[in-house]
Structure formats: structure tokens, C-alpha cells
Design a protein around this motif. Sequence first.
Motif, mmCIF file in Angstrom:
data_model
loop_
_atom_site.group_PDB
_atom_site.id
_atom_site.type_symbol
_atom_site.label_atom_id
_atom_site.label_comp_id
_atom_site.label_asym_id
_atom_site.label_seq_id
_atom_site.Cartn_x
_atom_site.Cartn_y
_atom_site.Cartn_z
ATOM 1 N N ILE A 131 -4.931 41.021 7.064
ATOM 2 C CA ILE A 131 -5.776 41.006 8.265
ATOM 3 C C ILE A 131 -5.560 42.263 9.093
ATOM 4 N N ILE A 132 -4.309 42.655 9.262
ATOM 5 C CA ILE A 132 -4.026 43.879 10.024
ATOM 6 C C ILE A 132 -4.595 45.090 9.301
ATOM 7 N N GLY A 133 -4.469 45.110 7.976
ATOM 8 C CA GLY A 133 -4.977 46.248 7.212
ATOM 9 C C GLY A 133 -6.487 46.378 7.281
ATOM 10 N N VAL A 134 -7.189 45.254 7.335
ATOM 11 C CA VAL A 134 -8.649 45.304 7.439
ATOM 12 C C VAL A 134 -9.085 45.619 8.865
ATOM 13 N N ALA A 135 -8.417 45.027 9.842
ATOM 14 C CA ALA A 135 -8.850 45.163 11.232
ATOM 15 C C ALA A 135 -8.510 46.528 11.832
ATOM 16 N N ALA A 136 -7.348 47.065 11.523
ATOM 17 C CA ALA A 136 -6.926 48.327 12.120
ATOM 18 C C ALA A 136 -7.426 49.490 11.272
ATOM 19 N N GLU A 137 -8.077 50.391 11.902
ATOM 20 C CA GLU A 137 -8.622 51.548 11.192
ATOM 21 C C GLU A 137 -7.489 52.494 10.801
ATOM 22 N N GLY A 138 -7.477 52.917 9.559
ATOM 23 C CA GLY A 138 -6.460 53.834 9.081
ATOM 24 C C GLY A 138 -5.209 53.154 8.547
ATOM 25 N N LEU A 139 -5.202 51.829 8.535
ATOM 26 C CA LEU A 139 -4.036 51.111 8.027
ATOM 27 C C LEU A 139 -4.387 50.336 6.763
ATOM 28 N N GLY A 140 -5.184 50.942 5.920
ATOM 29 C CA GLY A 140 -5.592 50.311 4.670
ATOM 30 C C GLY A 140 -4.438 50.072 3.722
ATOM 31 N N TYR A 141 -3.368 50.859 3.877
ATOM 32 C CA TYR A 141 -2.204 50.662 3.019
ATOM 33 C C TYR A 141 -1.558 49.300 3.273
ATOM 34 N N LEU A 142 -1.711 48.753 4.477
ATOM 35 C CA LEU A 142 -1.177 47.423 4.738
ATOM 36 C C LEU A 142 -1.929 46.368 3.937
ATOM 37 N N LEU A 143 -3.216 46.584 3.745
ATOM 38 C CA LEU A 143 -3.993 45.670 2.903
ATOM 39 C C LEU A 143 -3.467 45.712 1.470
ATOM 40 N N ALA A 144 -3.182 46.912 0.984
ATOM 41 C CA ALA A 144 -2.643 47.056 -0.374
ATOM 42 C C ALA A 144 -1.268 46.396 -0.486
ATOM 43 N N ILE A 145 -0.438 46.555 0.519
ATOM 44 C CA ILE A 145 0.879 45.919 0.509
ATOM 45 C C ILE A 145 0.728 44.399 0.556
ATOM 46 N N GLY A 146 -0.217 43.913 1.353
ATOM 47 C CA GLY A 146 -0.462 42.479 1.426
ATOM 48 C C GLY A 146 -0.905 41.909 0.089
ATOM 49 N N ILE A 147 -1.753 42.630 -0.614
ATOM 50 C CA ILE A 147 -2.196 42.195 -1.941
ATOM 51 C C ILE A 147 -1.021 42.199 -2.911
ATOM 52 N N ALA A 148 -0.166 43.213 -2.819
ATOM 53 C CA ALA A 148 1.001 43.279 -3.697
ATOM 54 C C ALA A 148 1.961 42.120 -3.421
ATOM 55 N N VAL A 149 2.160 41.777 -2.170
ATOM 56 C CA VAL A 149 3.038 40.657 -1.819
ATOM 57 C C VAL A 149 2.457 39.350 -2.347
ATOM 58 N N LEU A 150 1.136 39.197 -2.260
ATOM 59 C CA LEU A 150 0.491 37.995 -2.787
ATOM 60 C C LEU A 150 0.672 37.886 -4.302
ATOM 61 N N VAL A 151 0.532 39.002 -4.996
ATOM 62 C CA VAL A 151 0.724 39.002 -6.454
ATOM 63 C C VAL A 151 2.168 38.638 -6.801
ATOM 64 N N VAL A 152 3.132 39.163 -6.058
ATOM 65 C CA VAL A 152 4.540 38.830 -6.292
ATOM 66 C C VAL A 152 4.789 37.347 -6.048
#
Length: 56
Positions: free
Chosen positions: A16-37
Amino acid sequence: MALFLFLVLIALVLGIIGVAAEGLGYLLAIGIAVLVVALALTAVRWSRRAGNRPIR
């Protein structure tokens, strides 16, 4: 089970933070990685339980 729910919650918040905050797309990627783990850990624990059944 608590670890899985905790990891899913962290993944959701980071996503949510990665989508909502501009320029923080890497948090979305980290969130997806945590979900996969979290899903992988759950799958490993589930497969171990199924393998411990005694043979009749």
C-alpha cells in the motif's frame, strides 16, 4: 500461523505504501517478495506435515 499472518500483514502495508507514495515503488517490490516468502514457508510447513503420517 502467526508468522504467516505477520508476513502477509507486512507485505500488505509495504504494498500500500509503495503504491500510494510516489517514488517508493521499491516498497511494492519488497512487499511482493515478502508475500512470496510467506507463501513458500507455509507450503514447506504444510508439506512436512503431510509427510509425517504413519504408513498403515
